[in-house]
Design a protein around this motif. Structure first.
Motif, PDB file in Angstrom:
ATOM      1  N   ASN A 109       7.486  11.198   5.800  1.00 40.21           N
ATOM      2  CA  ASN A 109       8.428  12.028   6.564  1.00 40.21           C
ATOM      3  C   ASN A 109       9.755  11.328   6.787  1.00 40.21           C
ATOM      4  O   ASN A 109      10.821  11.937   6.639  1.00 40.21           O
ATOM      5  N   THR A 110       9.716  10.052   7.147  1.00 39.84           N
ATOM      6  CA  THR A 110      10.941   9.366   7.561  1.00 39.84           C
ATOM      7  C   THR A 110      11.692   8.742   6.389  1.00 39.84           C
ATOM      8  O   THR A 110      12.924   8.697   6.408  1.00 39.84           O
ATOM      9  N   LEU A 111      10.984   8.257   5.383  1.00 39.92           N
ATOM     10  CA  LEU A 111      11.627   7.519   4.283  1.00 39.92           C
ATOM     11  C   LEU A 111      11.754   8.335   3.005  1.00 39.92           C
ATOM     12  O   LEU A 111      12.750   8.220   2.284  1.00 39.92           O
ATOM     13  N   LEU A 112      10.738   9.148   2.715  1.00 38.46           N
ATOM     14  CA  LEU A 112      10.734   9.883   1.442  1.00 38.46           C
ATOM     15  C   LEU A 112      11.502  11.201   1.538  1.00 38.46           C
ATOM     16  O   LEU A 112      12.255  11.552   0.626  1.00 38.46           O
ATOM     17  N   GLN A 113      11.329  11.922   2.643  1.00 39.69           N
ATOM     18  CA  GLN A 113      11.973  13.243   2.753  1.00 39.69           C
ATOM     19  C   GLN A 113      13.483  13.186   2.520  1.00 39.69           C
ATOM     20  O   GLN A 113      14.022  14.039   1.806  1.00 39.69           O
ATOM     21  N   PRO A 114      14.198  12.203   3.092  1.00 38.90           N
ATOM     22  CA  PRO A 114      15.650  12.148   2.834  1.00 38.90           C
ATOM     23  C   PRO A 114      15.986  12.012   1.356  1.00 38.90           C
ATOM     24  O   PRO A 114      16.981  12.594   0.884  1.00 38.90           O
ATOM     25  N   LEU A 115      15.173  11.284   0.614  1.00 34.77           N
ATOM     26  CA  LEU A 115      15.422  11.124  -0.824  1.00 34.77           C
ATOM     27  C   LEU A 115      15.156  12.419  -1.573  1.00 34.77           C
ATOM     28  O   LEU A 115      15.851  12.757  -2.541  1.00 34.77           O
ATOM     29  N   LEU A 116      14.163  13.198  -1.094  1.00 37.64           N
ATOM     30  CA  LEU A 116      13.839  14.474  -1.740  1.00 37.64           C
ATOM     31  C   LEU A 116      14.927  15.510  -1.475  1.00 37.64           C
ATOM     32  O   LEU A 116      15.001  16.526  -2.164  1.00 37.64           O
ATOM     33  N   LYS A 117      15.774  15.244  -0.488  1.00 33.94           N
ATOM     34  CA  LYS A 117      16.929  16.126  -0.234  1.00 33.94           C
ATOM     35  C   LYS A 117      18.174  15.597  -0.925  1.00 33.94           C
ATOM     36  O   LYS A 117      19.248  16.200  -0.825  1.00 33.94           O
ATOM     37  N   ASN A 118      18.060  14.443  -1.582  1.00 33.70           N
ATOM     38  CA  ASN A 118      19.218  13.823  -2.225  1.00 33.70           C
ATOM     39  C   ASN A 118      18.892  13.406  -3.661  1.00 33.70           C
ATOM     40  O   ASN A 118      19.052  12.247  -4.032  1.00 33.70           O
ATOM     41  N   GLY A 119      18.445  14.389  -4.436  1.00 37.54           N
ATOM     42  CA  GLY A 119      18.364  14.209  -5.879  1.00 37.54           C
ATOM     43  C   GLY A 119      16.992  13.923  -6.442  1.00 37.54           C
ATOM     44  O   GLY A 119      16.764  14.164  -7.629  1.00 37.54           O
ATOM     45  N   TRP A 120      16.088  13.394  -5.609  1.00 35.66           N
ATOM     46  CA  TRP A 120      14.789  12.976  -6.139  1.00 35.66           C
ATOM     47  C   TRP A 120      13.763  14.095  -5.990  1.00 35.66           C
ATOM     48  O   TRP A 120      13.851  14.916  -5.071  1.00 35.66           O
ATOM     49  N   ASN A 121      12.780  14.096  -6.871  1.00 33.99           N
ATOM     50  CA  ASN A 121      11.736  15.125  -6.897  1.00 33.99           C
ATOM     51  C   ASN A 121      10.373  14.447  -6.954  1.00 33.99           C
ATOM     52  O   ASN A 121      10.234  13.362  -7.529  1.00 33.99           O
ATOM     53  N   LEU A 122       9.365  15.121  -6.397  1.00 31.66           N
ATOM     54  CA  LEU A 122       7.993  14.637  -6.546  1.00 31.66           C
ATOM     55  C   LEU A 122       7.467  15.047  -7.913  1.00 31.66           C
ATOM     56  O   LEU A 122       7.674  16.192  -8.346  1.00 31.66           O
ATOM     57  N   SER A 126       0.828  -1.202   0.000  1.00 39.01           N
ATOM     58  CA  SER A 126       0.000   0.000   0.000  1.00 39.01           C
ATOM     59  C   SER A 126       0.861   1.250   0.000  1.00 39.01           C
ATOM     60  O   SER A 126       2.053   1.214   0.313  1.00 39.01           O
ATOM     61  N   LYS A 127       0.224   2.339  -0.327  1.00 39.18           N
ATOM     62  CA  LYS A 127       0.929   3.610  -0.446  1.00 39.18           C
ATOM     63  C   LYS A 127       1.583   3.992   0.878  1.00 39.18           C
ATOM     64  O   LYS A 127       1.103   3.639   1.956  1.00 39.18           O
ATOM     65  N   LEU A 128       2.653   4.747   0.782  1.00 34.61           N
ATOM     66  CA  LEU A 128       3.351   5.239   1.967  1.00 34.61           C
ATOM     67  C   LEU A 128       2.392   6.027   2.854  1.00 34.61           C
ATOM     68  O   LEU A 128       1.582   6.819   2.352  1.00 34.61           O
ATOM     69  N   THR A 129       2.517   5.827   4.148  1.00 34.16           N
ATOM     70  CA  THR A 129       1.742   6.629   5.099  1.00 34.16           C
ATOM     71  C   THR A 129       2.389   8.008   5.247  1.00 34.16           C
ATOM     72  O   THR A 129       3.522   8.232   4.796  1.00 34.16           O
TER      73      THR A 129
END
Ligand code: HBI
Length: 104
Positions: free
Chosen positions: A14-27, A6-9
């Motif tokens: 906050n805990t898993l996606l945010q770090p990736l959004l600070k390291n190259g990835w975009n929504l 299922s989709k991320l809660t």
């Protein structure tokens, strides 16, 4: 076949996606998905990169959407079965960020 996912809660975002959004990835603006663009120093480096991601994708049975032109790669992650971002996308993006990339 993997179990239903299922989709991320909100907490996981906050805990898993945010770090990736600070390291190259975009929504993505239009759907619950992430993208990243890469400019490599050579086409050989592109080939190596796409090959590594391909083997990981097969191992996890989770596959990218991507385009490649010359030394440029556009890559998008989402889980079609869940119609959005899941831990499978997080796993692939973390794997990619763990690689040493020959970027311009
Ligand atoms: N890859 N990105 C992505 N999303 C999926 O839902 C997905 C996949 N690869 C394989 C896969 N699903 C299969 O497990 C299911 O279609 C059965």
């Amino acid at each position: 076949l993997q179990p239903a996912v299922s989709k991320l809660t909100d907490e996981e975002r906050n805990t898993l996606l945010q770090p990736l959004l600070k390291n190259g990835w975009n929504l993505c603006p239009d759907q619950d998905a992430c993208y990243r663009e890469f400019d490599f120093n050579s086409f050989t480096s592109v080939m190596g990169f796409l090959t590594l991601v391909s083997f990981k994708a097969e191992k996890l049975d989770h596959h990218p959407e991507w385009t490649n032109k010359h030394t440029h790669v556009y890559m998008k992650w989402s889980t079609h079965d869940a119609n959005g971002l899941t831990k499978r996308d997080i796993s692939m993006m973390n794997y990619i960020n763990s690689l040493k990339l020959d970027l311009k």
